[in-house]
Design an enzyme around this catalytic site. Structure first.
Site, short mmCIF file in Angstrom:
data_model
loop_
_atom_site.label_atom_id
_atom_site.label_comp_id
_atom_site.label_asym_id
_atom_site.label_seq_id
_atom_site.Cartn_x
_atom_site.Cartn_y
_atom_site.Cartn_z
N ASP A 199 0.54 5.22 0.28
CA ASP A 199 -0.42 6.30 0.67
C ASP A 199 0.33 7.45 0.66
O ASP A 199 1.20 7.70 1.39
CB ASP A 199 -1.24 5.91 1.90
CG ASP A 199 -2.29 6.94 2.29
OD1 ASP A 199 -2.47 7.98 1.76
OD2 ASP A 199 -3.15 6.46 3.16
N ASP A 240 3.51 1.15 3.16
CA ASP A 240 2.92 1.08 4.35
C ASP A 240 3.09 -0.57 5.11
O ASP A 240 2.55 -1.34 4.57
CB ASP A 240 1.49 1.39 4.54
CG ASP A 240 0.79 1.67 5.77
OD1 ASP A 240 1.59 1.61 6.65
OD2 ASP A 240 -0.50 2.29 5.90
N ASP A 264 0.85 -1.12 -0.16
CA ASP A 264 -0.11 0.17 -0.01
C ASP A 264 0.88 1.06 0.02
O ASP A 264 1.69 1.41 0.82
CB ASP A 264 -0.91 -0.17 1.33
CG ASP A 264 -1.60 1.14 1.26
OD1 ASP A 264 -2.01 1.87 0.37
OD2 ASP A 264 -2.21 1.48 2.42
#
Length: 377
Positions: free
Chosen positions: A105, A284, A103
């Site tokens: 972000d 992440d 992930d």
């Protein structure tokens, strides 16, 4: 959020899930659909309303019917596979494995205007793809990439060979791409000049060039501010910095015991670590290591932006513009109240909004209302 704004969002999301909006006809199902748990968050006036989860489906038709009737704000499914995904407790689900997920972000990477954040996180995505395919042995077609609909991207790797990896094994992988735990002892060898050894040496080279180009007083102040470096050590290092830079290129292992190099490359030295971070892919870590994670459903709408979770081919990433290609709502003019002045790009145009009432396209109205920075007039 005012009741009128809440009703507006429900209506527009309902139109999408009921096939009245462009792009809403496409259906996506994760592999092994019947082994996935699903979770949903809904539009509500109650800020304490939690996620409705421990739900399972047997077909894409069931999912479609649920989305049409319930109109959720956020749609998630488990990266894990379960024997009993609808069981009310995690212990009763019987874990069978999980996809490998990364992930990215933008909110964890940079604070900036939304369009700048989206451009910045795409840079991290390209770095991550390069590491996964050129250094870690995954093929490009192993990577299933989604724009999250919000501020970043997800990479799914649904391969059988990684499905049963533990959290610790996944942590090793995310530590590699993020450059966590690097040391001069391991990186400054002359046996290899690729991957993180090359990136580490490049970061150190840049730092030595920066020090060399500083006025001597500033260079001395910087070096003596490092742990254990006296004026004598700092002065001697500066006098021989060209030799040090040459050794870094030819015999970097000779620098491993250099006291100043140890201080410069210390993990607590923010200046050098920023150079390492700029070469890392800032994924992440908790998302990758969590073997029971819920992830956004491809093709669903993001309740925090009103934009679509878009599946992407690597070849399409360069030209992909989230603020155009992930937008599903129209350009019909609507009135929204903003609590402050702001500028926002959407559908290829930039809008300078003022505190108070503004005329904006529906797509931007949905975005502002989803973000909690606009109310329907």
């Amino acid at each position: 959020m005012k009741p009128a704004t809440l009703e507006f969002l429900k209506q527009r999301f309902s139109a999408y899930y009921n096939g009245e909006i462009k792009g809403s006809g496409a259906s996506y199902s994760p592999a092994s659909l019947t082994e996935r748990e699903w979770g949903f968050l809904f539009f509500t006036m109650n800020p304490k309303s939690g996620m409705r989860r421990h739900i399972s489906f047997t077909s894409q038709e069931e999912i479609t019917a649920y989305l049409k009737s319930m109109v959720p704000a956020h749609v998630y499914y488990s990266t894990a596979y379960y024997a009993h995904p609808g069981a009310a407790s995690m212990a009763d689900k019987e874990w069978l494995g999980a996809d490998l997920i990364f992930d990215l972000d933008a909110d964890h990477i940079v604070r900036a205007p939304y369009d700048v954040m989206l451009a910045r996180v795409k840079e991290e995505l390209f770095k991550l793809i390069d590491m996964l395919t050129c250094e870690l042995g995954f093929a490009k077609n192993d990577l299933k990439i989604n724009f999250s609909g919000g501020r970043g991207y997800h990479i799914h790797i649904p391969l059988m060979k990684v499905r049963n990896w533990s959290s610790s094994e996944r942590r090793e992988l995310v530590n590699y791409v993020s450059g966590t735990g690097l040391s001069a002892e391991n990186m400054l060898t002359d046996s290899k000049n690729s991957g993180w050894q090359k990136r580490y040496k490049d970061a150190l080279s840049d730092e030595l060039i920066r020090i060399k180009n500083l006025p001597k007083e500033d260079a001395m102040q910087y070096l003596t501010g490092l742990f254990g470096i006296t004026d004598r050590y700092a002065d001697g290092f500066l006098k021989n910095i060209k030799t040090t830079m040459s050794l870094l290129e030819t015999k970097p292992d000779k620098l491993i015991d250099n006291k100043v190099i140890k201080a410069v490359t210390n993990p607590e030295n923010v200046m050098f670590q920023s150079g390492i971070l700029s070469r890392a892919a800032q994924a992440d870590e908790p998302v990758t290591t969590d073997v029971k994670r819920l992830i956004r459903h491809t093709g669903s709408l993001h309740g925090g932006s009103g934009m679509r979770v878009v599946p992407l081919e690597i070849s399409d990433l360069e030209s992909f513009d989230p603020l155009v290609d992930s937008v599903v709502f129209s350009e019909r003019v609507m009135k929204v109240d903003c609590p402050f002045n702001l500028s926002m790009s959407m559908l290829g145009s930039k809008y300078d909004l003022v505190k108070g009432t503004n005329n904006v396209p529906e797509a931007l109205a949905v975005f502002l209302c989803c973000r909690g920075i606009g109310e329907i007039v």
